[in-house]
Design a protein around this motif. Structure first.
Motif, PDB file in Angstrom:
ATOM      1  N   GLU A 270     -13.194 -19.080 -11.162  1.00 14.12           N
ATOM      2  CA  GLU A 270     -13.217 -18.318  -9.911  1.00 14.12           C
ATOM      3  C   GLU A 270     -13.062 -16.833 -10.195  1.00 14.12           C
ATOM      4  O   GLU A 270     -12.226 -16.425 -11.004  1.00 14.12           O
ATOM      5  N   VAL A 271     -13.867 -16.016  -9.544  1.00 19.10           N
ATOM      6  CA  VAL A 271     -13.803 -14.562  -9.696  1.00 19.10           C
ATOM      7  C   VAL A 271     -13.552 -13.941  -8.329  1.00 19.10           C
ATOM      8  O   VAL A 271     -14.294 -14.206  -7.373  1.00 19.10           O
ATOM      9  N   LEU A 272     -12.506 -13.125  -8.249  1.00 21.36           N
ATOM     10  CA  LEU A 272     -12.192 -12.416  -7.012  1.00 21.36           C
ATOM     11  C   LEU A 272     -12.560 -10.955  -7.222  1.00 21.36           C
ATOM     12  O   LEU A 272     -11.899 -10.228  -7.967  1.00 21.36           O
ATOM     13  N   ASP A 273     -13.637 -10.554  -6.586  1.00 18.76           N
ATOM     14  CA  ASP A 273     -14.245  -9.253  -6.851  1.00 18.76           C
ATOM     15  C   ASP A 273     -13.375  -8.095  -6.356  1.00 18.76           C
ATOM     16  O   ASP A 273     -12.840  -8.133  -5.240  1.00 18.76           O
TER      17      ASP A 273
ATOM     18  N   LEU B  79      -7.226 -11.194 -17.685  1.00 19.09           N
ATOM     19  CA  LEU B  79      -7.868 -11.730 -16.490  1.00 19.09           C
ATOM     20  C   LEU B  79      -8.548 -10.650 -15.651  1.00 19.09           C
ATOM     21  O   LEU B  79      -9.241 -10.971 -14.682  1.00 19.09           O
ATOM     22  N   LEU B  80      -8.349  -9.381 -16.017  1.00 19.81           N
ATOM     23  CA  LEU B  80      -8.891  -8.280 -15.238  1.00 19.81           C
ATOM     24  C   LEU B  80     -10.187  -7.783 -15.877  1.00 19.81           C
ATOM     25  O   LEU B  80     -10.191  -7.376 -17.039  1.00 19.81           O
ATOM     26  N   LYS B  81     -11.252  -7.786 -15.122  1.00 18.50           N
ATOM     27  CA  LYS B  81     -12.566  -7.410 -15.622  1.00 18.50           C
ATOM     28  C   LYS B  81     -13.059  -6.159 -14.897  1.00 18.50           C
ATOM     29  O   LYS B  81     -13.155  -6.147 -13.658  1.00 18.50           O
ATOM     30  N   PRO B  82     -13.378  -5.084 -15.632  1.00 17.48           N
ATOM     31  CA  PRO B  82     -13.823  -3.838 -14.973  1.00 17.48           C
ATOM     32  C   PRO B  82     -15.099  -4.049 -14.174  1.00 17.48           C
ATOM     33  O   PRO B  82     -15.971  -4.837 -14.549  1.00 17.48           O
TER      34      PRO B  82
ATOM     35  N   TYR C 100     -10.993  -3.447 -10.824  1.00 14.31           N
ATOM     36  CA  TYR C 100     -11.113  -4.662 -11.633  1.00 14.31           C
ATOM     37  C   TYR C 100     -11.322  -5.850 -10.693  1.00 14.31           C
ATOM     38  O   TYR C 100     -10.775  -5.893  -9.587  1.00 14.31           O
ATOM     39  N   SER C 101     -12.083  -6.830 -11.168  1.00 15.03           N
ATOM     40  CA  SER C 101     -12.084  -8.149 -10.558  1.00 15.03           C
ATOM     41  C   SER C 101     -11.103  -9.023 -11.325  1.00 15.03           C
ATOM     42  O   SER C 101     -10.774  -8.746 -12.487  1.00 15.03           O
TER      43      SER C 101
END
Length: 240
Positions: free
Chosen positions: A195-198, A168-171, A187-188
């Motif tokens: 939903e993406v939490l920046d 779930l963690l996106k650099p 990470y976001s």
């Protein structure tokens, strides 16, 4: 926060301070002053004799201060130097920290602002059970957190990546710099709902020596997530 003294507060620094700009050390002194203009961290100020006039070009003047451009070769840091003319700071010069290429305390580079001698940072291994939940989704679950205690700052919980939902963690491209911990990457959190939490999570690939134990661990913005310690939901920093 530093001890409860009034601002500005001035102390001599025992360290050799060097300021690097455009390939030259424009300051090299053992007579720098630490000055607190606000409670949270100090600045370096200098005797005018330690800021060579050959690099300074007058830029503006008022009743309480003179400002100078700092020029080395073809590089010009506009309004980077301030000489104070009145009050407790009279006769001292300040160089804008972020206008220079590098600052050194002895031979160690420092970042963002000088380290506060009244502050300390401790990283402690813990066996407390910590869970992090983002909008109802558990994103971390660990009994091996490392807790970072920094004077005047909320305790931060660093968690092994192997105990996190790394799927779930996106650099992201964001980086920030801390004088005590080093350069942080982010990470976001991307939930299955779309939903993406920046930039909700940060970590240090190569932390500075005093915080070496958080290397590779991640921390979540406790202000924006639900954090449980031993089953008890913690108040978010800033909440009562």
């Amino acid at each position: 926060m530093s001890p409860p003294f009034s601002q500005p507060h001035i102390e001599p620094s025992a360290k050799r301070i060097r300021v690097f700009f455009a390939g030259k050390y424009v300051v090299d002194t053992t007579r720098a002053k630490l000055v607190w203009l606000k409670p949270y961290y100090p600045y370096y100020f200098f005797d005018p004799a330690d800021v060579p006039a050959q690099f300074l070009q007058p830029a503006s003047k008022s009743a309480d201060r003179e400002q100078y451009d700092l020029i080395v070769g073809t590089r010009n840091a506009e309004y980077a130097v301030t000489k104070h003319l009145q009050g407790d700071l009279a006769g001292l010069m300040q160089i804008a920290f972020d206008a220079m290429d590098a600052w050194f305390e002895e031979d160690e580079e420092v970042f963002v602002y000088p380290k506060d001698p009244c502050k300390r940072v401790d990283v402690l291994q813990s066996s407390r059970h910590v869970r992090v939940v983002v909008n109802g989704v558990e994103v971390a679950n660990s009994t091996k957190p490392r807790l970072l205690f920094e004077t005047g700052i909320a305790v931060r919980t660093y968690i092994p990546k192997t105990d996190c939902r790394m799927d779930l963690l996106k650099p992201t491209d964001l980086t920030t710099v801390c004088p005590y911990k080093g350069v942080a990457n982010y990470y976001s959190v991307a939930l299955s709902t779309g939903e993406v939490l920046d930039n909700l999570v940060w970590w240090y690939r190569v932390p500075l020596a005093e915080c070496a134990d958080i290397k590779g661990y991640v921390a979540f913005y406790d202000e924006k997530v639900d954090t449980y310690f031993d089953g008890v939901l913690q108040a978010r920093p800033g909440q009562k």
